[in-house]
Scaffold this motif. Sequence first.
Motif, PDB file in Angstrom:
ATOM      1  N   THR A 125       0.834  -1.207   0.000  1.00  0.00           N
ATOM      2  CA  THR A 125       0.000   0.000   0.000  1.00  0.00           C
ATOM      3  C   THR A 125       0.869   1.259   0.000  1.00  0.00           C
ATOM      4  N   TYR A 138       1.666   4.217  -3.145  1.00  0.00           N
ATOM      5  CA  TYR A 138       1.128   5.577  -3.006  1.00  0.00           C
ATOM      6  C   TYR A 138       1.880   6.585  -3.864  1.00  0.00           C
ATOM      7  N   LEU A 167      -7.934   9.139  -1.268  1.00  0.00           N
ATOM      8  CA  LEU A 167      -8.983   8.111  -1.265  1.00  0.00           C
ATOM      9  C   LEU A 167      -8.350   6.727  -1.264  1.00  0.00           C
ATOM     10  N   TYR A 168      -7.314   6.588  -2.095  1.00  0.00           N
ATOM     11  CA  TYR A 168      -6.605   5.311  -2.212  1.00  0.00           C
ATOM     12  C   TYR A 168      -6.067   4.878  -0.847  1.00  0.00           C
ATOM     13  N   ILE A 191      -8.915   4.486   2.043  1.00  0.00           N
ATOM     14  CA  ILE A 191      -9.692   3.252   2.077  1.00  0.00           C
ATOM     15  C   ILE A 191      -8.797   2.059   2.386  1.00  0.00           C
ATOM     16  N   LYS A 212      -7.942  -4.436  -0.822  1.00  0.00           N
ATOM     17  CA  LYS A 212      -7.407  -4.556  -2.172  1.00  0.00           C
ATOM     18  C   LYS A 212      -8.228  -5.507  -3.035  1.00  0.00           C
ATOM     19  N   ARG A 254     -14.013   1.927  -3.905  1.00  0.00           N
ATOM     20  CA  ARG A 254     -13.870   3.236  -4.539  1.00  0.00           C
ATOM     21  C   ARG A 254     -12.428   3.632  -4.792  1.00  0.00           C
ATOM     22  N   TRP A 255     -11.498   2.983  -4.092  1.00  0.00           N
ATOM     23  CA  TRP A 255     -10.102   3.361  -4.278  1.00  0.00           C
ATOM     24  C   TRP A 255      -9.616   2.999  -5.674  1.00  0.00           C
ATOM     25  N   ALA A 298      -7.720   5.412  -8.186  1.00  0.00           N
ATOM     26  CA  ALA A 298      -6.303   5.222  -8.499  1.00  0.00           C
ATOM     27  C   ALA A 298      -6.025   5.341  -9.983  1.00  0.00           C
TER      28      ALA A 298
END
Lengths: 118, 504, 495
Positions: B144, B148, B165-166, B169, B222, B230-231, B235
């Motif tokens: 994660t 980013y 948001l990524y 969440i 994931k 929503r991520w 993304a």
Amino acid sequence: MADVLGLYNYWVVIVLMMTGFYIVVARDNLIKKIIGLSIFQTSVFLLFITVGKVEGGTAPILAEGFDVYSNPLPGVLILTAIVVGVATTAVALGLVVRINEEYGTIEEGEIHVQDVEA
Amino acid sequence: MSPQTAIYVAVGLPLVGAALVVALRRWPNLREAASLATSGALLAVVLTLLPGVQAGGRPEARVVEVMAGLWMAFEVEPLGMLFALVAAGLWIVTTIYSIGYMRGHHEVDQTRFYACFAVAISAAIGVAFAGNLLTLFIFYEVLTLSTYPLVTHHRTEAAMRGGRLYLGILLSTSVVFLLFAVIWTWYLAGTLDFRPGGILAGTADKGTLAVLLALFAFGTGKAALMPFHRWLPAAMVAPTPVSALLHAVAVVKVGVFTVMKIIVYVFGLELLTGTGLSTWLMYVAAFTILASSLIALTKDNLKARLAYSTVSQLSYIVLGAALATSAGVLGGSMHIAMHAFGKITLFFCAGAIYVAAHKTEISDMDGIGRTMPITMTAFFIGSLSVIGLPPFGGAWSKWFLALGALEADKAIFVAVLMISSLLNVAYLMPIVARAFFVAPSETGPSDDDEGALQGTVLEANGGSSIKEAPTFCLVALCATAAGCLALFFFADELYQLLTPIVKP
Amino acid sequence: MEEHLPVLVVLVPMLAAPLCLLLRHRTAVTGFAIAVAWLTFAISVLLLLRVLDQGVISYELGGWPPPWGIEYRIDLLNAFVLILVAGIGAIVATWSPASISVELPRYERHYLFYTAYLLCLTGLLGITATGDLFNVFVFLEISALSSYVLISMGQDRRALTSAYQYLIMGTLGATFILIGIGLLYIMTGTLNMADMAVQLEGVRDTRTVLVAFGFFVVGISVKMALFPLHLWLPNAYAYAPSVVTAFLAATATKVSVYILLRFFFTVFGHEFAFGSMRLWVFLMPLALIGIVTASLVAIFQNNIKRMLAYSSVAQIGYMVLGISFASVNGLTGGIVHLFNHGLMKCALFLAMGCIVMRCGSVHIDEMRGLGRRMPWTMAAFVAAGLSLIGVPLTVGFISKWYLVLAALEQGLWPVAALVLLSSLLAAVYVWRVVEVAYFHEPRAVDGEGAITDAPLSLLLPMWALVIAIFYFGISTEATAGIARMAAESLLGTSP
């Protein structure tokens, strides 16, 4: 009744402790707060010292003809604590002098106003 | 090299690669060569582990005791082997593609891009080879964090918001649900090791285990189970190579791989089929499959449509896992590979269209099949694989998933799969059809885009020029399209590799 | 020499402090103070090794046997805390010279700074090493007085009022502790901690002892900055010089937590404190409220030092929460977080010190684009921030693991959920800074000096802490292992 009156030292301690605490909390003037703190600390000293006295005991110095001695330890502890209290008062007063230099006042309310405006 | 060494090298090599990329930042060609060399070496190392695993071996390695009784440990088993192969193999292809795309698009900060990529792959391999839940969680979080900077590559306001948001969440679900579930499992079972048959049998009552399963399923953000999906569309603000590998292959596959591993090795298939614990999960997955397909239909932005398609396809795998029958689990596991190749092809094409023709919206892509025939043919192949038609790999995984639903006496999910296939046709085929059979609309690229157009310009007969994607991009997407075809014929090898998962 | 280690760890800085007053020369006093700090650290390491080897060490001051003489008693818990305090003292001292030259307004009085610094170090080490209750009070006041002085050296004039406010509240707290000590002395006639645990056997239920218990709880809560008695902390940390904040944030409140552990587990005994007195009813809710409210307030701060100060209040909540479980895992979590948070917060405040040095301000707007201008500093900030959030491979994760485990063991799943949810709050306030530093353009600089990264003398100690954050997040035998052993001995479940 005699018991209550006999415990007068604790009453003094309580009165002084609460007085000192009240002054710290309720008074705006920085010096008065220090005075209150000092009274508060003194009450604790009295608590320690007065319990050191043993009924019928004399001063804790070995001497002929005396069997019962008062407890020397609390006195010793409080000597240390008094020094600590003096040092605290000194640092506090030093801070108040500097605060007065920077703010021009030693009333907490006015200092707060100046800080908020800044 | 011994299997143990191979494991260490596989996890550590991409990190070395990342360091090399940073060291070589002033010489772009050398830097790219370092990425290619590292990815090639990684695939080679991962391949050395394959024969041992196929023969029934389970190489393991213990690294360090993190806390009392909890080790960072690796163990290679068939599912992890498959995922590692997919990740390593597609890293090479994506590196090739990235070279074409990043240079064609004159992207900035390419060093950071390649370096973070390598770290992310290392984390993915770490997850693939994880021997217990703690190790898996550690590398899950590393993934994660290392992705980013890739998602927020462009450093714009939109990138920052997408990144928020990524990360929001993914971190929320992993910390509040997944970590909770991991620690709870440790408390209930006294171990976090992945064992055939699971570790939770008999440790708690059905209600507790149901809550635990929910925490695991939703905690694995994931895997993009609704409502924590929503991520994935957010993304898409990243450059396409990032979207391609990470969000069609690595990040999302880590998610569903985690779910699959937990179902098989933490809960155990017998526990689930015996108690019906995972029935609710089947319905959630089914809902996600259908709902996200419907949303995909409404999206005009190609990458957004593909993102929602991914959400839908991921839930195929979760459904397979939730069915907890041998065909279901095998189908879901095979889909990890099939969907990877299919989706990455589609994303490669989307990126190619952006670089060569500067178009992102599907409604602008009429007639683009004439200027970019190779790309759109690959797109067509990828679409067929995702829809699940022979002779492409996706057909096999869908077949087994349907079989799995029947094995579990849940014929309704066969219907769900069929409806979903129809929806896939509905949102993918029009793109291909309009690209080849509709004349281009008058809105061509505007003048100030001239400088941004790159690519291979060929003069063909008839006067219409072909402006294809940069060569490197073309090579990559042709390779993955060919992979979709090859997987159809190699499906049996996959099946043989994966069978021990359900029949230990 | 070996047997005098327990007292040497306190004596070395104590004797060095007045010597600093005599050494007026800048480089001499700086070098001297740094050398003394590292020597103290070396002594504390030796002490820990001895305790691991031999068990509890008992040292009689002046050869007078306890309980009449003062005893220094080192077991695993204090050895662990000693290492933290001495280690942070050494690292911050090494870090200090460049920062002091910028931040202390009358920089030629640097020797006064080092005097107060070493005195504060003495006080904190003394509290930790001693086995005598009144000694604890004396050293508590020594460390407190010197910290008031250190805080007042800040550049902003609000440093003075913050120091004054801390003085009033801190003295009240310490005096409450003194009252408690006095009342216990009245009932048992001894001041030695180990002896008092024995002497309290018969008199535990008397009103005097219960009142003493109450005074201790309140007094320690003030010094520890447990919600809602934390009001002195944000101002004190925000306006003090960066060196001072870094040092105090990592040590002062931790030592107060140590006092909590010592008093309630060793002196009163955990069956009394957490069993019949049910201290956890008081501590657990306050800890939880502190964690949540302080984290929420931190999110809205624009002064980053203030934000980190509120974060500290929240982190103290975690430590107290772990202690309130009164189980092996809970205590392990609380004790290991004591150490871990010391590392994290010190690194964060050192990073802020670097930023103050280069940018002159700690306002979040001044931090725009620092990710590019000061890459190493911001990277350290991000790493320590990730540890605050509790990302695996960092020390923060280890603490959170034990806390959640302890909560689950006692069936308190809402508490476990709260611990994890508050990590998200930490993520919000850390990420605010990350976004400003990495996603915004740096302010235009008018020529005279573009902002460059901090000098090596500031970066190296800070990065030593960052490496420790990762090292002890991966291999926790030294930290969590020792914490667990200490927890077991506090709970009496181990020899």
